[in-house]
Design a protein around this motif. Structure first.
Motif, PDB file in Angstrom:
ATOM      1  N   ILE A 298      35.026  21.362  37.073  1.00  8.44           N
ATOM      2  CA  ILE A 298      34.328  22.612  36.725  1.00  8.44           C
ATOM      3  C   ILE A 298      34.329  23.571  37.911  1.00  8.44           C
ATOM      4  N   LEU A 299      34.114  23.047  39.116  1.00  7.98           N
ATOM      5  CA  LEU A 299      34.161  23.904  40.310  1.00  7.98           C
ATOM      6  C   LEU A 299      35.554  24.498  40.485  1.00  7.98           C
ATOM      7  N   TYR A 302      35.852  27.489  38.114  1.00 12.88           N
ATOM      8  CA  TYR A 302      35.174  28.686  38.625  1.00 12.88           C
ATOM      9  C   TYR A 302      35.922  29.277  39.817  1.00 12.88           C
ATOM     10  N   VAL A 305      38.829  31.205  38.477  1.00 10.06           N
ATOM     11  CA  VAL A 305      38.420  32.475  37.867  1.00 10.06           C
ATOM     12  C   VAL A 305      38.199  33.527  38.940  1.00 10.06           C
ATOM     13  N   ILE A 306      37.524  33.140  40.001  1.00 13.02           N
ATOM     14  CA  ILE A 306      37.273  34.097  41.095  1.00 13.02           C
ATOM     15  C   ILE A 306      38.591  34.548  41.711  1.00 13.02           C
ATOM     16  N   ILE A 475      27.038  26.754  31.689  1.00 14.82           N
ATOM     17  CA  ILE A 475      28.470  26.490  31.916  1.00 14.82           C
ATOM     18  C   ILE A 475      29.281  26.896  30.695  1.00 14.82           C
ATOM     19  N   SER A 478      29.186  30.850  30.173  1.00 15.44           N
ATOM     20  CA  SER A 478      30.007  31.522  31.189  1.00 15.44           C
ATOM     21  C   SER A 478      31.482  31.199  30.987  1.00 15.44           C
ATOM     22  N   SER A 479      31.792  29.976  30.580  1.00 14.67           N
ATOM     23  CA  SER A 479      33.196  29.614  30.351  1.00 14.67           C
ATOM     24  C   SER A 479      33.788  30.427  29.204  1.00 14.67           C
ATOM     25  N   LEU A 482      34.336  33.963  30.577  1.00 14.87           N
ATOM     26  CA  LEU A 482      35.370  34.017  31.619  1.00 14.87           C
ATOM     27  C   LEU A 482      36.747  33.682  31.061  1.00 14.87           C
ATOM     28  N   CYS A 486      39.892  36.336  31.304  1.00 12.18           N
ATOM     29  CA  CYS A 486      40.984  36.035  32.234  1.00 12.18           C
ATOM     30  C   CYS A 486      42.305  35.679  31.549  1.00 12.18           C
TER      31      CYS A 486
END
Length: 1122
Positions: A298-299, A302, A305-306, A475, A478-479, A482, A486
C-alpha cells in the motif's frame, strides 16, 4: 455422572496421598484411598463453555467454603450459605475472574507405555493490547486480494462516482456492524470464542447455530477466494509459462485459465492444509510478515501516485482506432515501418492480416483505422479524472474502447472475437460489482475472534475494530479517487493487464517497481488463505462442542476408571468422544474439521473464478452481519434487563440501519444467492429446532417471543373468538400412578390426533398434599408427563399442582389454567372405569364434580371410555366409521370433532356417520332431508340415518335394574360395612333378583319390534292408543307381580329406561364402529343422585368399545357461513 466431578483421594491418618492424572484428564486415586466425589470448577470440556459453568456467582462451591462464615455475625444467614455465598467471597472471585476458557485442550488416549501425566503448565494470562490484538489482525484480514486484483477494474468499469458509492455502502455496513459488535463486547465479560460466541449467546441456539454455520461457510469460501487470487497472481503475473493448459486460440483462453486455476488451486489447497495441520503455530507467527507485505504494498502504491505528479511512468498503450490491443505478441505499435528505406510490416500487421506482405488481405477494421499510442498512466495532473467519473458497463465480449479516440466502424464485426483486442470476460453491471467488492471489507471480526488473548477485550475490541475500519475505508476511498485520477480508463477496465504487457495494473502505478505489488499481493493472499484455513476449522469445532447442531454429534462413550479394588469400578463420566468435528489432536487442533473445511474449500476452487466465488462468500458474511445488528436492535427495543452495553456511541437505530443495509446489499449483490443463503440458514434453523437444541443462553430471540406472546395475548383478550375461529383448546386432565407416571398415555395420543399440533393444549394433573412437602414429586411428575408428551407427540404445556385433595386441585386447574385469551375451552378426561370396584366414592364424586365445574365454566367436556383401546399415533385405521349420535344439540361440537379427527392420518380413512333420534311426533323422512341439507351447508361429508324411537312401555328389566341400583345405593349410604360385608350384601341382592330379572327380560325381548322407519298420521294415532292401553295394562300387571316396584323413584325409572333403550339402538347400529361419539347427559341437580347418574352412564355405554362422551360448552362452535 457429569464430568464436572472428579475423584479426590482422602488419605488415611496423616499419610500423604499422591495423585496421578490419567490419559483422559481424570484423576486416579491410589489403592488405599477412599474415593470422594468433589465438584470441579472447570467448565465442561464438551459442553458449551459458557461462563455460567465457572461462574463466581450463585450455586458455586469452593473447597474453603467453610471458613467464609465462621463466627456469629452472620449466623442468621448460615443455613443459606451453601447456595448464596458471602459478598466478600463473591467479590474476591469476581475480581480474579479470567475470560480464558479452561480445559480447551482435548486429550486423546495415552500410549500404554506412557508414565504418569506431566504437571500442568500454569495458564498464561492474556496480554495482547488493542494494536497487536485487534487493530493489526483486522487490518490484515480486510486488506487483501480484491484491493490488488480487482479494485482498479471496478473503478474503470463503474467510474469514480459509482465506485465511491460501492465503497461507502459496504464500509458503512461494516462500520454499523462494528458498532453493534462493540455494544455486545461491552455488555459484560467477553469469554474466549469471539464473534461466534457473541452471536450465538445473543441470538440463541437456533439462530446461533444457523448464523455460526453461515459464518463458517463464509470463512471457508474466503479461503477459496484467497487461494484463487494466489494462483491468478502466480499464473498471470509471475510465471505465465507454468500454465498446464495453453490456449491455441484466443477464444479458448478463458477456459484454459479456469482449468489451470482448478489444478493449481487444488495443489495449493492441499499444501496449505498440510501446513495448517502440521504447524499452525508457524502460520500465526508468519501473520505479521504477511501483514508487513500488505502495508509495504500500500505504501508503494501511494509513493507511485505521488511520483506520477511530476514524473509519470512510461507504460504505452496501443490503440487501433479506439480499441485497446493486447500488447503480448508485438513490440512496436506500428502497422509498418521503414527499415533501410524499405517499408516492411510489423508483428502487429501479422496479427490482423493473412500474410506479412503489404498486399495481404487484412481485417476490415484494421485497414480502416490507424494505430495510436497513449500513456497508460498520464499522472495526477493530466486531468484524466474527468474521463473516469462515470462507468462503462457492457456485456461479455464487449471491447474495451477509448471513447475520445476517432474510429471508423467496420461493416463485418464477426471476426473481432478472434483479434487481439482487450474485451470484457464477464457481463458487467453495478450490482455485480457490489458482490465482487464486498469481500474486501470483511474481516472485521478478526479482533473479536482473539477475545481470549486480549488484556481488556471490552476496551480493545471496539477501539481496534472501529479504527481498523476507519483506516481501511480511508485507503479504499483514496485509492478509488487516485486510481481514477492517475490511470487511463482503458487500462483500468483491463482486468488482467493485457494492454500493459501482462503486468498487474495496480503494479504499474507502484514505486519503485511493479514487482513490489506482485510479490506483496502474492504473499498477502497466501497468508489470508492460511488464516482462513486456520480459523474456519476452529469455528466449526466451537459449534460442534457447543452441542447445538445434532449432526455434528455421533455417539457417546463411557470412560471408566478402575479404583484398584477387586470388585469395584467407578464410572466417572459419560461424554461424547466421537464428536468428529469437535474432536482433534492432543494439542487441540481440529483434524476432522480441517478435512471438511478443505472439502468445502475445494468446491470454491472448482468454480475457479474469483469473480464467481466472491459474491457467494459475500452472502454468508452479510447474513452474519445482519444477525449481529438484529440481535443488538432487538435486545434494545425489548429492553432486555441484562442488556447494558457500556459503549456510549451505540443506539438501536444504528443497529436497525445496519441490519437493513446488510439485507439490501444481499439482494443488490445477487438476489438468487441471497435467497439460497437465507434458505440454507432457515433449513439449519429448523433442523436445530426440530432435533432439539437443549441450550438456554438467555438470548434476545427469547425476549422477542415473550413480547410477541404478550402482544398476542392482549389482543386475544379483547373479545371472545368468532364461531368461525373456534377450535378446541384442550385442558387434558391426567391420572398418575403410584410412581407418578401417566396411567393412560393413549389419552395423550387421542389429544394429538384431535389437535394435530394446532391451538392450545395444557396437560394437567394433581398430587394430594402441600407444595412444600410435594415439590420433588411435582417436578418428577412434570418430567414424566413431558416425557410421555414427547413420546406421544403432544405439543403443549404441562402443569402439575399440589392440592389438599384431588377435587380442589382439578377445580383449580379448570379455573386457572391458561393465560388471558389463551385459555382452554374444552376439558378432556378419561372415564373412571373402576368406580364400581372402588370402596372410596371419592373417585366418581370427583368425576361428577368435574362435569359440574366444566358446565358452570361454560367449557366443553370430552370423556373417553375404554381409552386404553384407542389407537396410537403409529396406527392407521382401515375402512371403518366414526359414528356420531346426535341426540340433543349443544353447540355443534359433535359435528366438529369427527372432522378434526379425520385430518389426522390415523383416522383419515374413516367415514363419518351421523345418527339422530326421531320421536313418534317427528317426521323422520323430513328430518333426514333437513339433516343432509344442514351437513351440506356445513361442508361436511357424512352419511345420515334417522332412528325412530317410540314411547314404549317400561320393561321389567328396567324396573329391576333401577331397583338393584337404588337398593345398592341406599345400602352403601346407610350401612357402615366392611369391604367383605359390602360385597356379600350386594351379591345377595343381586342373586335374589336374578331369576325374575332374567324371566322378565326374556318376556320383554319376545315382544313385537316397535321401531319403524317412518310414520303416517293414521299409523301414529293407532299406535299411540294401542301403546297407551298396553302400557297401562302392562304396568298394572307388573305392579301386581312386584309390589316393591311401587316405591321406586319414577324419575330414576324413566332415566334408566332412556339409557337402556338408547343403548340398545346404539349397540345395534354402531357396535363395529371405530369410534362412537355420544351426547353426554348432565348430572342431576340434586347431589343425592350422583351415584345413580354414574349407573345411568354405565348402562348407556354398555357393550361399546371406544366411546367419546361429548358435552358442549353452551355456545355455537360450528357455522354454515363462510
Amino acid at each position: 455422572m457429569s464430568d464436572r466431578f472428579v475423584v479426590v483421594p482422602v488419605g488415611q491418618g496423616n499419610e500423604q496421598c499422591s495423585e496421578s492424572e490419567g490419559a483422559e484428564g481424570y484423576t486416579i486415586e491410589p489403592q488405599d484411598a477412599v474415593p470422594v466425589l468433589e465438584y470441579s470448577r472447570e467448565p465442561n470440556r464438551y459442553g458449551d463453555g459458557m461462563p455460567k459453568e465457572s461462574s463466581p456467582f450463585i450455586n458455586n462451591t469452593d473447597n474453603d467454603k467453610g471458613n467464609l462464615y465462621d463466627g456469629k455475625n452472620m449466623a442468621l444467614f448460615e443455613e443459606e450459605m451453601d447456595s448464596n455465598p458471602m459478598v466478600s467471597s463473591l467479590l474476591n472471585k469476581l475480581a480474579n475472574y479470567t475470560n480464558l476458557t479452561q480445559g480447551v485442550k482435548e486429550h486423546e488416549e495415552a500410549d500404554d507405555d506412557e508414565g504418569p501425566a506431566k504437571t500442568k503448565k500454569p495458564v498464561k494470562s492474556p496480554a495482547l493490547g488493542t494494536l497487536i490484538g485487534v487493530y493489526l489482525p483486522c487490518l490484515q484480514n480486510i486488506l487483501g486480494v480484491i484491493l490488488f486484483l480487482r479494485l482498479t477494474w471496478i473503478v474503470g468499469t463503474a467510474g469514480i462516482m459509482e465506485s465511491l458509492a460501492i465503497v461507502v455502502m459496504t464500509c458503512s455496513c461494516t462500520m454499523l456492524t462494528a458498532i453493534s459488535m462493540s455494544a455486545i463486547a461491552t455488555n459484560g465479560v467477553v469469554p474466549a470464542g469471539g464473534s461466534y460466541y457473541m452471536i450465538s449467546r445473543s441470538l440463541g441456539p437456533e439462530f446461533g447455530g444457523a448464523v455460526g454455520l453461515c459464518f463458517y461457510l463464509g470463512t471457508t469460501f474466503a479461503g477459496s477466494m484467497y487461494i484463487l487470487g494466489t494462483i491468478e497472481i502466480l499464473l498471470t503475473y509471475i510465471v505465465p509459462s507454468a500454465a498446464i493448459f495453453k490456449a491455441e486460440k484466443k477464444e479458448d483462453e478463458a477456459e484454459a485459465l479456469l482449468n489451470n486455476m482448478r489444478v493449481y488451486g487444488t495443489c495449493c489447497l492441499t499444501l496449505m492444509s498440510l501446513v495448517v495441520f502440521v504447524g499452525v503455530k508457524y502460520v500465526n507467527k508468519l501473520a505479521l510478515v504477511f501483514l508487513a507485505c500488505v502495508i509495504l504494498s500500500i505504501l508503494a502504491i501511494y509513493a507511485g501516485v505521488i511520483k506520477t505528479a511530476f514524473e509519470p511512468p512510461d507504460f504505452p498503450i496501443c490503440l487501433l482506432g479506439n480499441r485497446t490491443l493486447q500488447n503480448h505478441n508485438f513490440d512496436q505499435c506500428l502497422k509498418t515501418m521503414e527499415v533501410d528505406n524499405v517499408t516492411v510490416t510489423t508483428k502487429l500487421w501479422s496479427l490482423f492480416c493473412d500474410s506479412p506482405d503489404l498486399n495481404a488481405t487484412c481485417n476490415e477494421y484494421f485497414t480502416l483505422n490507424n494505430v495510436t499510442v497513449i500513456q497508460g498512466i498520464p499522472g495526477l495532473t493530466s486531468g484524466v479524472i474527468r474521463d473516469n467519473i462515470w462507468g462503462d458497463y457492457g456485456p461479455n465480449g464487449m471491447l474495451v474502447e477509448n471513447k475520445h479516440q476517432a474510429s471508423e466502424p467496420a461493416a463485418d464485426t464477426s471476426q473481432d472475437i478472434y483479434m487481439p483486442y482487450v474485451a470484457n470476460d464477464i457481463t458487467t453491471f453495478f450490482t455485480l460489482l457490489v458482490g465482487i467488492y464486498f469481500p474486501s471489507v470483511t474481516g472485521i471480526m478478526a479482533g473479536s475472534n482473539r477475545s481470549g488473548d486480549l488484556r481488556d477485550a471490552q476496551k480493545s475490541i471496539p477501539i481496534g475494530t472501529i479504527m481498523a475500519i476507519a483506516t481501511t475505508t480511508f485507503i479504499y476511498i483514496s485509492s478509488v479517487i487516485l486510481f481514477g485520477a492517475c490511470i487511463e480508463g482503458v487500462v483500468l477496465r483491463d482486468k488482467f493487464g493485457d494492454s500493459v504487457k501482462g503486468n498487474l495494473v495496480i503494479g504499474i502505478l507502484a514505486w519503485p517497481s511493479p514487482w513490489v505489488i506482485v510479490i506483496g499481493s502474492f504473499f498477502s493472499c497466501c497468508g489470508a488463505g492460511l488464516q482462513s484455513l486456520t480459523g474456519a476449522p476452529r469455528l466449526l469445532q466451537a459449534i460442534a462442542r457447543d452441542g447445538i447442531v445434532p449432526f455434528l454429534q455421533v455417539r457417546t462413550h463411557t470412560h471408566t476408571v478402575d479404583t484398584h479394588t477387586a470388585t469395584h469400578t467407578l464410572t466417572l463420566w459419560n461424554f461424547p468422544v466421537s464428536q468428529v468435528f469437535g474432536h482433534g489432536k492432543a494439542n487441540g487442533e481440529p483434524t476432522w474439521a480441517l478435512l471438511l473445511t478443505g472439502g468445502i474449500c475445494e468446491i470454491g476452487i472448482l468454480i475457479a473464478s474469483l469473480d464467481a466465488v466472491a459474491p457467494i462468500l459475500s452472502m454468508f458474511f452479510l447474513m452474519c452481519y445482519l444477525f449481529v445488528n438484529l440481535a443488538c436492535a432487538l435486545q434494545t427495543l425489548l429492553r432486555t434487563p441484562n442488556w447494558r452495553p457500556r459503549f456510549k456511541f451505540y443506539h438501536w437505530a444504528l443497529s436497525f440501519l445496519g441490519a437493513s443495509l446488510c439485507l439490501s446489499l444481499m439482494f443488490i449483490s445477487s438476489w438468487y444467492y441471497a435467497l439460497v443463503a437465507m434458505l440454507i440458514a432457515g433449513c439449519i434453523y429448523k433442523y436445530i429446532e426440530y432435533r432439539g437444541a437443549e441450550k438456554e443462553w438467555g438470548d434476545g430471540i427469547n425476549g422477542l417471543s415473550l413480547n410477541a406472546a404478550r402482544y398476542a395475548l392482549i389482543r386475544l383478550e379483547e373479545a371472545p373468538p368468532h364461531t368461525k375461529n373456534w377450535r378446541p383448546q384442550m385442558l387434558l386432565l391426567l391420572n398418575l400412578d403410584s410412581d407418578h407416571a401417566v396411567k393412560h398415555p393413549r389419552l395423550l395420543s387421542f389429544c394429538t390426533q384431535l389437535k394435530a399440533g394446532k391451538g392450545l393444549t395444557i396437560v394437567g394433573s394433581v398430587l394430594e398434599g402441600t407444595y412444600m412437602t410435594k415439590e420433588a414429586e411435582v417436578k418428577k411428575a412434570e418430567q414424566n408427563i413431558k416425557s410421555s408428551m414427547t413420546t406421544e407427540r403432544t405439543k403443549g404445556f404441562c402443569h402439575v399442582v399440589a392440592s389438599s385433595n384431588l377435587r380442589d386441585g382439578f377445580s383449580h386447574l379448570i379455573q386457572t389454567a391458561g393465560l388471558g385469551g389463551m385459555k382452554h375451552n374444552t376439558v378432556l378426561m378419561a372415564w373412571p372405569g373402576t368406580w364400581k370396584q372402588s370402596n372410596d366414592p371419592v373417585s366418581w364424586k370427583n368425576f361428577i364434580e368435574t362435569v359440574r365445574e366444566t358446565t358452570a365454566a361454560h367449557q366443553a367436556l370430552l370423556v373417553a371410555k375404554n381409552v386404553d383401546s384407542f389407537p396410537t399415533n403409529a396406527d392407521r385405521l382401515g375402512q371403518g366409521t366414526i359414528d356420531v349420535w346426535w341426540v340433543v344439540h349443544d353447540g355443534g361440537l359433535l359435528m366438529l370433532l369427527p372432522f378434526l379427527l379425520r385430518q389426522h392420518k390415523v383416522w383419515r380413512k374413516c367415514k363419518m356417520r351421523i345418527f339422530t333420534v326421531a320421536n313418534m311426533d317427528d317426521n323422520s323422512i323430513q328430518m333426514k332431508k333437513d339433516l343432509q341439507m344442514f351437513l351440506y351447508h356445513l361442508r361436511l361429508d357424512a352419511e345420515v340415518e334417522v332412528v325412530e324411537m317410540h314411547d314404549s312401555d317400561i320393561s321389567a328389566f328396567t324396573y329391576e335394574k333401577t331397583l338393584v341400583m337404588e337398593q345398592r345405593s341406599q345400602m352403601l349410604k346407610q350401612m357402615q360395612l366392611s369391604r367383605t360385608e359390602r360385597e356379600r350384601e350386594a351379591q345377595l341382592i343381586h342373586d335374589r333378583n336374578t331369576a325374575s330379572h332374567a324371566a322378565l327380560n326374556d318376556k320383554a325381548d319376545a315382544g313385537p319390534d316397535r321401531v319403524h322407519m317412518t310414520w303416517t298420521k293414521d299409523k301414529f294415532l293407532t299406535e299411540r292408543n294401542r301403546n297407551r292401553a298396553e302400557a297401562s295394562m302392562g304396568v298394572r300387571d307388573i305392579f301386581n307381580m312386584k309390589p316393591e316396584w311401587e316405591s321406586l323413584n319414577q324419575s330414576n325409572v324413566r332415566r334408566m329406561h332412556t339409557a337402556v333403550k338408547l343403548n340398545e339402538v346404539v349397540v345395534n347400529k354402531s357396535q363395529g364402529a371405530h369410534l362412537v361419539l355420544l351426547n353426554m347427559p348432565g348430572p342431576p341437580k340434586n347431589r343425592g343422585g350422583d351415584e345413580n347418574y354414574m349407573e345411568f352412564l354405565e348402562v348407556l355405554l354398555e357393550g361399546l368399545n371406544r366411546v367419546l362422551l361429548v358435552r358442549g360448552g353452551g355456545r355455537e362452535v360450528i357455522t354454515i357461513y363462510s
